[in-house]
Design an enzyme around this catalytic site. Structure first.
Site, PDB file in Angstrom:
ATOM      1  CG  ASN A   1      15.485  -5.991 -60.709  1.00  0.00           C
ATOM      2  OD1 ASN A   1      16.384  -5.714 -59.914  1.00  0.00           O
ATOM      3  ND2 ASN A   1      14.204  -5.803 -60.425  1.00  0.00           N
ATOM      4  CD1 TRP A   2      21.163  -9.857 -61.409  1.00  0.00           C
ATOM      5  CD2 TRP A   2      23.039  -9.288 -60.307  1.00  0.00           C
ATOM      6  NE1 TRP A   2      22.235 -10.377 -62.104  1.00  0.00           N
ATOM      7  CE2 TRP A   2      23.387 -10.034 -61.444  1.00  0.00           C
ATOM      8  CE3 TRP A   2      24.043  -8.810 -59.459  1.00  0.00           C
ATOM      9  CZ2 TRP A   2      24.723 -10.329 -61.754  1.00  0.00           C
ATOM     10  CZ3 TRP A   2      25.366  -9.096 -59.781  1.00  0.00           C
ATOM     11  CH2 TRP A   2      25.701  -9.846 -60.906  1.00  0.00           C
ATOM     12  CE  LYS A   3      12.948  -8.918 -58.854  1.00  0.00           C
ATOM     13  NZ  LYS A   3      11.651  -9.549 -58.732  1.00  0.00           N
TER      14      LYS A   3
ATOM     15  CG  HIS B   1      10.709  -3.587 -59.334  1.00  0.00           C
ATOM     16  ND1 HIS B   1      10.045  -4.395 -58.440  1.00  0.00           N
ATOM     17  CD2 HIS B   1      11.106  -4.381 -60.349  1.00  0.00           C
ATOM     18  CE1 HIS B   1      10.054  -5.636 -58.909  1.00  0.00           C
ATOM     19  NE2 HIS B   1      10.709  -5.657 -60.067  1.00  0.00           N
TER      20      HIS B   1
ATOM     21  CD  GLU C   1      10.489  -7.212 -56.136  1.00  0.00           C
ATOM     22  OE1 GLU C   1      11.676  -6.841 -56.113  1.00  0.00           O
ATOM     23  OE2 GLU C   1      10.113  -8.236 -56.749  1.00  0.00           O
TER      24      GLU C   1
ATOM     25  CD  GLU D   1       9.216  -6.035 -63.832  1.00  0.00           C
ATOM     26  OE1 GLU D   1      10.082  -6.778 -64.300  1.00  0.00           O
ATOM     27  OE2 GLU D   1       9.241  -5.609 -62.674  1.00  0.00           O
TER      28      GLU D   1
ATOM     29  N   GLY E   1       8.215 -13.295 -59.734  1.00  0.00           N
ATOM     30  CA  GLY E   1       8.764 -14.250 -58.769  1.00  0.00           C
ATOM     31  C   GLY E   1       7.816 -15.387 -58.418  1.00  0.00           C
TER      32      GLY E   1
ATOM     33  CB  SER F   1       7.749 -15.847 -64.059  1.00  0.00           C
ATOM     34  OG  SER F   1       7.470 -15.666 -62.682  1.00  0.00           O
TER      35      SER F   1
ATOM     36  N   GLY G   1      14.263 -11.097 -63.501  1.00  0.00           N
ATOM     37  CA  GLY G   1      14.710 -11.214 -62.112  1.00  0.00           C
ATOM     38  C   GLY G   1      15.512 -12.495 -61.919  1.00  0.00           C
ATOM     39  N   GLY G   2      14.856 -13.509 -61.392  1.00  0.00           N
ATOM     40  CA  GLY G   2      15.513 -14.774 -61.037  1.00  0.00           C
ATOM     41  C   GLY G   2      16.465 -15.330 -62.090  1.00  0.00           C
TER      42      GLY G   2
HETATM   43  P1  13P Z   1      11.233 -12.556 -61.849  1.00  0.00           P
HETATM   44  O1  13P Z   1      11.838 -12.706 -63.218  1.00  0.00           O
HETATM   45  O2  13P Z   1      12.079 -13.201 -60.774  1.00  0.00           O
HETATM   46  O3  13P Z   1       9.802 -12.953 -61.821  1.00  0.00           O
HETATM   47  O4  13P Z   1      11.273 -10.996 -61.515  1.00  0.00           O
HETATM   48  C1  13P Z   1      10.783 -10.104 -62.441  1.00  0.00           C
HETATM   49  C2  13P Z   1      11.111  -8.726 -61.994  1.00  0.00           C
HETATM   50  O5  13P Z   1      10.564  -8.232 -61.030  1.00  0.00           O
HETATM   51  C3  13P Z   1      12.129  -7.988 -62.749  1.00  0.00           C
HETATM   52  O6  13P Z   1      12.167  -6.653 -62.378  1.00  0.00           O
END
Ligand code: 13P
Length: 258
Positions: free
Chosen positions: A13-15, A99, A101, A170, A176, A216, A237-238
């Site tokens: 997930n590149w956000k 998600h 967010e 999640e 994050g 994470s 994510g990251g």
């Molecule tokens: P991180 O891996 O950066 O913690 O993000 C997780 C996430 O929200 C994937 O959708």
């Protein structure tokens, strides 16, 4: 993981990261180091404007491209929104729905449910996200909260369509933050999600649904998390922004299972 009954999926997930040009750079590098042979399903969910580039770059590979959101309506006066069938036409296979967010921006459980129906109708695979806050965990209501989110998201989804759905657990406190859930904590909730699905749809379907962990997850902790019986992959994510790290997570998903 349990490859006998269900698919292992490593999804990025590149956000709100990377431009179309940076997408091209990433895909070129990723393609050159991608593990060959038998491996899990791989998805990359990218910002809407990066979808055409990502699809073009990954055309001859087994990597599926996904979006990070869709609108619940098929078309109409919804300025700035993108419908599920548009994503399909652009070459998407997956869409992340609910998600945390986006929920933080006001998306409700009812919205999530409507989007799940829209995605399924368009034949996109929804990756439905659920997760508790640290406060909810401390109050001891994690399982109740997750049950509610899963039941709301799946409301009205018929048995023949449920296999198209992927659920991602999640925990909000792990996203994050560099604070990963322990494999035991993650397994406990993923197992609970499977129990909720079992109660709704029966044992056979519950056994066939892929449940991912996100928060994470990285190249260092992936192996241990993926070794858990009810964790069928990751939503990353990251670490999905760096080709070498993402590849190492895919490799961790290629471990032998019981
Ligand atoms: P991180 O891996 O950066 O913690 O993000 C997780 C996430 O929200 C994937 O959708």
């Amino acid at each position: 993981m349990n490859r006998k009954y269900r698919k292992t999926i490593i999804a990025g997930n590149w956000k709100m990261n990377k431009t179309p040009s940076e997408t091209k750079e990433f895909m070129t590098e990723f393609k050159s180091i991608m593990p060959k042979g038998r491996w899990c399903d791989v998805a990359l969910c990218v910002p809407a404007v990066c979808i055409p580039m990502a699809v073009r770059c990954m055309r001859e590979t087994r990597v599926g491209i996904g979006a990070e959101n869709c609108n619940a309506n098929a078309s109409g006066a919804y300025t700035g929104e993108i419908a599920a069938n548009m994503l399909v036409d652009a070459g998407c296979k997956y869409v992340i729905i609910g998600h945390s967010e986006r929920r933080a921006m006001g998306e409700t459980d009812a919205d999530v449910n409507a989007k799940v129906h829209a995605a399924l109708k368009a034949e996109l695979m929804p990756i439905v996200c659920v997760g508790e806050t640290l406060e909810q965990r401390d109050l001891g209501i994690t399982e109740d909260w997750i049950s509610m989110q899963v039941k709301c998201a799946l409301h009205g989804v018929p048995e023949e369509k449920i296999r198209k759905i992927v659920v991602a657990y999640e925990p909000i406190w792990a996203i994050g933050t560099g604070k990963t859930a322990t494999p035991e904590q993650a397994e406990e909730v993923c197992e609970h999600i499977r129990t909720v699905i079992r109660k709704l749809y029966g044992a056979k379907i519950a056994r066939a649904i892929s449940i991912l962990y996100g928060g994470s997850m990285n190249e260092k902790n992936a192996f241990e998390l993926l070794a858990q019986p009810d964790i069928d992959g990751g939503l990353i994510g990251g670490a999905s922004l760096v080709p070498e790290k993402f590849v190492q997570i895919i490799e961790a998903a290629n471990q032998p299972t019981v």
